[in-house]
Design a protein around this motif. Structure first.
Motif, PDB file in Angstrom:
ATOM      1  N   VAL A  14       2.730   0.031   4.098  1.00 33.89           N
ATOM      2  CA  VAL A  14       3.830   0.986   4.253  1.00 33.89           C
ATOM      3  C   VAL A  14       4.427   1.334   2.895  1.00 33.89           C
ATOM      4  N   LEU A  15       4.668   0.312   2.060  1.00 34.63           N
ATOM      5  CA  LEU A  15       5.201   0.567   0.726  1.00 34.63           C
ATOM      6  C   LEU A  15       4.231   1.370  -0.128  1.00 34.63           C
ATOM      7  N   TYR A  16       2.949   1.089   0.028  1.00 34.45           N
ATOM      8  CA  TYR A  16       1.924   1.784  -0.762  1.00 34.45           C
ATOM      9  C   TYR A  16       1.882   3.260  -0.401  1.00 34.45           C
ATOM     10  N   ASP A  17       2.043   3.497   0.881  1.00 33.19           N
ATOM     11  CA  ASP A  17       2.021   4.897   1.323  1.00 33.19           C
ATOM     12  C   ASP A  17       3.248   5.659   0.838  1.00 33.19           C
ATOM     13  N   GLN A  18       4.343   4.935   0.543  1.00 30.67           N
ATOM     14  CA  GLN A  18       5.562   5.603   0.075  1.00 30.67           C
ATOM     15  C   GLN A  18       5.470   6.047  -1.385  1.00 30.67           C
ATOM     16  N   GLY A  19       4.470   5.555  -2.101  1.00 31.51           N
ATOM     17  CA  GLY A  19       4.228   6.037  -3.447  1.00 31.51           C
ATOM     18  C   GLY A  19       4.643   5.057  -4.532  1.00 31.51           C
ATOM     19  N   GLU A  25       3.113  -4.392   5.988  1.00 27.56           N
ATOM     20  CA  GLU A  25       4.324  -4.029   5.242  1.00 27.56           C
ATOM     21  C   GLU A  25       3.974  -3.496   3.851  1.00 27.56           C
ATOM     22  N   ASP A  67       7.070   4.962  -6.772  1.00 25.67           N
ATOM     23  CA  ASP A  67       8.481   4.566  -6.942  1.00 25.67           C
ATOM     24  C   ASP A  67       8.853   3.374  -6.075  1.00 25.67           C
ATOM     25  N   ALA A  68       8.339   3.345  -4.857  1.00 26.85           N
ATOM     26  CA  ALA A  68       8.635   2.210  -3.960  1.00 26.85           C
ATOM     27  C   ALA A  68       8.025   0.928  -4.491  1.00 26.85           C
TER      28      ALA A  68
END
Length: 490
Positions: A9-14, A6, A16-17
């Motif tokens: 996934v957040l890390y890949d979103q950049g 999880e 801002d996430a």
């Protein structure tokens, strides 16, 4: 808790996430910290409340139960160095021989222990004496009143004798007996059923409980003018002690108030504790002397013209309780200052002075203010949380603000030598009210509470002045009550 997948996934979103996630976590953390602070303060408050007993608060010793507080080094009481028991110069209460006994029994030897001869006409060399003090046989005496009717031999008019005004029933109890019943109930605080048992054991008579209640009501009614004179005397007194205690009246919480001096006691019952009760009593709103009391805000009504003096025994117990809860040293310094000022006053009085040396008093006042300033520095004003209402100051800051605002009232005992250090006089006068509640549990009616206050105030005043209570109660029931002395002692 995020799993590694999880988080990836957040890390890949950049950024801002991740920033949004951190914002959420910080908001939750701040809320938890605030909740933790509130819970910690609440726990500290509950622990302080549980640790309070008669030695570090205004709670009475009766509330301690069987778990009496263990004496501590900082307790308010200190060793005096005196041995237990009577002190040198104490007059004592030894039973003494009287010169004119009621009965005399002679114990003389009849025969000689040596030769056996008769000692009937022997010369008496010495008389030793011992006396036994004993009650006479207890019984009721019955006096019969007869009203005779006769015809005038001159005009044949029928003339009927009149009974005394106080003899109104075919059979009734006299003033001495009724006075004893009121004494046992209102002064010795015995329940009515136990008074019945006592009278049966002593006299073989058992008056009904209705007889007791009627006697109490009649006694209260005849003492009304005495109470009026008592209130007027208290208004003339230079110093009056005031206090109040809760009682159960007809299953409701009411209050018994006391206004007292060393020679006078006035009790009043009221459903309220504060200004409304003081107005109904009619003493404090018109009193122009010094009123000694605790820190109840109602005593400081701005319309009252009296001078105020706070009970420093209450303050010392509060300071002790705060030190045990917080270990703030300003509490010990303030306690030491008040004790030292009390000793300085006692030394000045012993030297025949009527006031403290002004420079000495000014130094004490300066130190008093310094201690308050240091305490306020350790207990700053609480910050607002955004919630409605003013945030609570806390126990330490509340006491400091009170000591600052009421400085003259706290130090009144040093400013005026006629004012005592504490309010023990009023507390002693209220102590028997708590005993009455323990024995009887409550008052059944407001009338019963009012009767008790009026009679008890009369009896307490007589006891302070050394007047016999039983003889005074008898005087009440014959319609000519003994009045206490209402002039202040010289």
């Amino acid at each position: 808790m995020l799993t590694r997948e999880e988080f990836q996934v957040l890390y890949d979103q950049g950024p801002d996430a991740l920033y949004a996630l951190l914002q959420t976590l910080w908001t939750r953390l701040a809320a938890l910290e605030e909740q933790n602070a509130r819970l910690s303060a609440h726990v500290q408050e509950l622990e302080a409340r549980l640790s309070k007993d008669s030695h570090n608060s205004s709670k009475p010793p009766s509330s301690d139960g069987f778990n009496k507080p263990t004496p501590k080094p900082c307790n308010l009481r200190h060793k005096t160095g005196k041995r237990p028991g009577g002190q040198p110069g104490h007059p004592g209460q030894t039973l003494k021989l009287v010169d004119h006994p009621d009965h005399t029994r002679v114990h003389a030897p009849t025969t000689c222990a040596g030769c056996g001869g008769s000692l009937e006409n022997a010369h008496v060399l010495r008389k030793d004496r011992r006396q036994v003090f004993e009650l006479p046989p207890l019984k009721l005496e019955v006096t019969q009143h007869q009203a005779l009717s006769c015809v005038c031999p001159h005009c044949n008019l029928l003339n009927v004798g009149a009974f005394p005004e106080e003899v109104a029933q075919p059979a009734q109890y006299g003033p001495q007996m009724l006075g004893l019943c009121v004494y046992l109930s209102q002064y010795q605080l015995l329940p009515l059923a136990r008074i019945q048992e006592l009278l049966v054991d002593l006299f073989g008579q058992s008056p009904s409980q209705g007889t007791f209640t009627a006697a109490i009501a009649a006694c209260s009614r005849w003492l009304e003018p005495v109470e009026t004179a008592l209130k007027a005397a208290l208004l003339r007194a230079p110093v009056v002690h005031s206090d109040e205690t809760g009682v159960q009246v007809d299953k409701q919480l009411h209050w018994i108030h006391v206004a007292a001096t060393s020679t006078l006691t006035f009790y009043a019952h009221h459903a309220k504790r504060g200004r409304e009760a003081f107005t109904a009593m009619g003493i404090l709103p018109h009193f122009e002397g010094t009123s000694v009391h605790d820190s109840l805000a109602s005593y400081h009504d701005p319309t009252y013209v009296c001078t105020h003096s706070l009970c420093n025994a209450h303050i010392l117990r509060e300071l002790l309780g705060l030190f045990e809860a917080t270990h703030q040293t300003w509490t010990q310094r303030m306690s030491a200052l008040l004790r030292s000022l009390k000793r300085a006053k006692e030394v000045a009085q012993a030297a025949g002075n009527s006031a403290l040396d002004p420079p000495l008093l000014l130094r004490y006042q300066a130190v008093y203010r310094q201690i308050i300033a240091r305490g306020l520095g350790q207990n700053p004003s609480p910050t607002r949380t955004g919630r409605r209402g003013r945030p609570a100051h806390g126990a330490c800051r509340s006491l400091l603000l009170r000591l600052e605002k009421r400085e003259d009232a706290v130090l009144r005992f040093a400013l005026d030598f006629a004012v005592p250090f504490d309010n023990n006089q009023a507390e002693r006068d209220l102590r028997m009210i708590k005993v009455q509640q323990k024995v009887s549990g409550c008052f059944r009616s407001t009338d019963g509470a009012d009767h008790f206050c009026r009679i008890r105030g009369y009896l307490s005043t007589l006891r302070k002045q050394g007047t016999g209570i039983l003889s005074a109660l008898r005087s009440v029931f014959i319609g000519d009550p003994i009045y206490p002395c209402f002039e202040p002692p010289v």
